[in-house]
Every structure is written in C-alpha cells, then in structure tokens.
Design a protein around this motif. Structure first.
Motif, PDB file in Angstrom:
ATOM      1  N   TYR A  79      31.341 -20.845 -11.227  1.00  0.00           N
ATOM      2  CA  TYR A  79      31.352 -22.008 -10.326  1.00  0.00           C
ATOM      3  C   TYR A  79      32.769 -22.274  -9.820  1.00  0.00           C
ATOM      4  CZ  TYR A  79      31.033 -26.726  -8.540  1.00  0.00           C
ATOM      5  OH  TYR A  79      31.128 -27.829  -7.731  1.00  0.00           O
ATOM      6  N   ALA A  80      33.750 -22.246 -10.733  1.00  0.00           N
ATOM      7  CA  ALA A  80      35.137 -22.494 -10.342  1.00  0.00           C
ATOM      8  C   ALA A  80      35.600 -21.463  -9.307  1.00  0.00           C
ATOM      9  CB  ALA A  80      36.043 -22.475 -11.566  1.00  0.00           C
ATOM     10  N   SER A  82      33.683 -19.844  -7.168  1.00  0.00           N
ATOM     11  CA  SER A  82      33.004 -20.083  -5.895  1.00  0.00           C
ATOM     12  C   SER A  82      33.616 -21.274  -5.151  1.00  0.00           C
ATOM     13  CB  SER A  82      31.503 -20.297  -6.099  1.00  0.00           C
ATOM     14  OG  SER A  82      31.253 -21.529  -6.739  1.00  0.00           O
ATOM     15  N   GLU A  83      34.185 -22.197  -5.889  1.00  0.00           N
ATOM     16  CA  GLU A  83      34.808 -23.382  -5.279  1.00  0.00           C
ATOM     17  C   GLU A  83      36.272 -23.150  -4.896  1.00  0.00           C
ATOM     18  OE1 GLU A  83      33.341 -26.523  -4.540  1.00  0.00           O
ATOM     19  OE2 GLU A  83      31.578 -25.247  -4.821  1.00  0.00           O
ATOM     20  N   ASN A  84      36.867 -22.064  -5.394  1.00  0.00           N
ATOM     21  CA  ASN A  84      38.277 -21.768  -5.141  1.00  0.00           C
ATOM     22  C   ASN A  84      38.416 -20.316  -4.688  1.00  0.00           C
ATOM     23  OD1 ASN A  84      39.702 -24.291  -6.313  1.00  0.00           O
ATOM     24  ND2 ASN A  84      38.176 -23.729  -7.835  1.00  0.00           N
ATOM     25  N   PRO A  85      38.118 -20.043  -3.408  1.00  0.00           N
ATOM     26  CA  PRO A  85      38.081 -18.664  -2.915  1.00  0.00           C
ATOM     27  C   PRO A  85      39.376 -17.874  -3.134  1.00  0.00           C
ATOM     28  CG  PRO A  85      37.183 -20.162  -1.274  1.00  0.00           C
ATOM     29  CD  PRO A  85      37.753 -21.003  -2.382  1.00  0.00           C
ATOM     30  N   ASN A  88      39.146 -16.013  -6.162  1.00  0.00           N
ATOM     31  CA  ASN A  88      38.071 -15.012  -6.146  1.00  0.00           C
ATOM     32  C   ASN A  88      38.422 -13.987  -5.070  1.00  0.00           C
ATOM     33  OD1 ASN A  88      35.557 -13.882  -6.875  1.00  0.00           O
ATOM     34  ND2 ASN A  88      34.578 -14.873  -5.128  1.00  0.00           N
ATOM     35  N   LYS A 100      32.703 -13.507  -0.913  1.00  0.00           N
ATOM     36  CA  LYS A 100      31.604 -14.467  -0.872  1.00  0.00           C
ATOM     37  C   LYS A 100      30.863 -14.434  -2.204  1.00  0.00           C
ATOM     38  CE  LYS A 100      27.563 -15.774   1.855  1.00  0.00           C
ATOM     39  NZ  LYS A 100      27.958 -17.163   2.022  1.00  0.00           N
TER      40      LYS A 100
END
Length: 112
Positions: A79-80, A82-85, A88, A100
């Motif tokens: 989750y973290a 996905s919220e902080n591209p 990632n 993505k």
C-alpha cells in the motif's frame, strides 16, 4: 487498468511513467551508490506499538481467516509503495521508471 496502454518491462512490471534521470536526482543517486559502496552497513531496530496490528490479526482470525503478521506487513508495504510512486521505481539507464504495478517479494526461513 481500463483502456490505458502501458509499457511493460521484460520481467512484467507495468511502467506508469518515465522521468529523465538528470540533475539533482541523478547526483543524489550517485551519492547514495557511492555511500552504499564505501560505508559500513548497519541495521537499526525500533520498538513499535503494534496493538492495532494485533487487533486486525485477531479480527481476521475470528472471521475464520488464517493470516500472519507477515501478511499484514507485506500488505502495508505494498500500500505504501502504491501511494508513493517514487519509492516504487527503478533507475534504468538515464531514466527513472515509476511502476503502476507493485510487486513485493518476501523470503522466509523454515526450521531447516
């Protein structure tokens, strides 16, 4: 993903965006690599209040789901990301690829 078209890496990661890897970002990454290669690696430990994590695990167990703390922490990491591209992402050549898709791998050791 809807009707949007995304480029996919050879290992199956969906690229959300490519950012030129220049200027300050490039210099910061070079400094990080230099520091990583020349610094002594250390591990830090902390104490955290996991009362709510335990309550969540107990709730799932009461509903008949078998879930581990590792499952919960992997979900939180995914989750973290996905919220902080920018966390990632990978540096590929002279570009930063933001993904993505979120892929988290976990290695665990058994008693053997």
């Amino acid at each position: 993903m809807g009707n949007e078209e995304y480029e996919v890496t050879e290992d199956g990661k969906v690229i959300l965006k490519k950012i030129p890897f220049t200027g300050v970002k490039k210099r910061m990454a070079e400094n990080l690599v230099d520091n990583w290669q020349s610094a002594v690696t250390v591990t830090g430990f902390g104490i955290f209040d996991c009362t709510q994590v335990k309550a969540l695990k107990d709730k799932f167990k009461a509903e008949g789901h078998k879930i581990t703390y590792t499952d919960i922490f992997v979900k939180l990491v995914a989750y973290a990301l996905s919220e902080n591209p920018m966390m990632n992402a990978s540096i590929v050549g002279k570009k930063i690829e933001l993904y993505k898709s979120v892929n988290v791998g976990v290695a665990v050791a058994g008693p053997d």
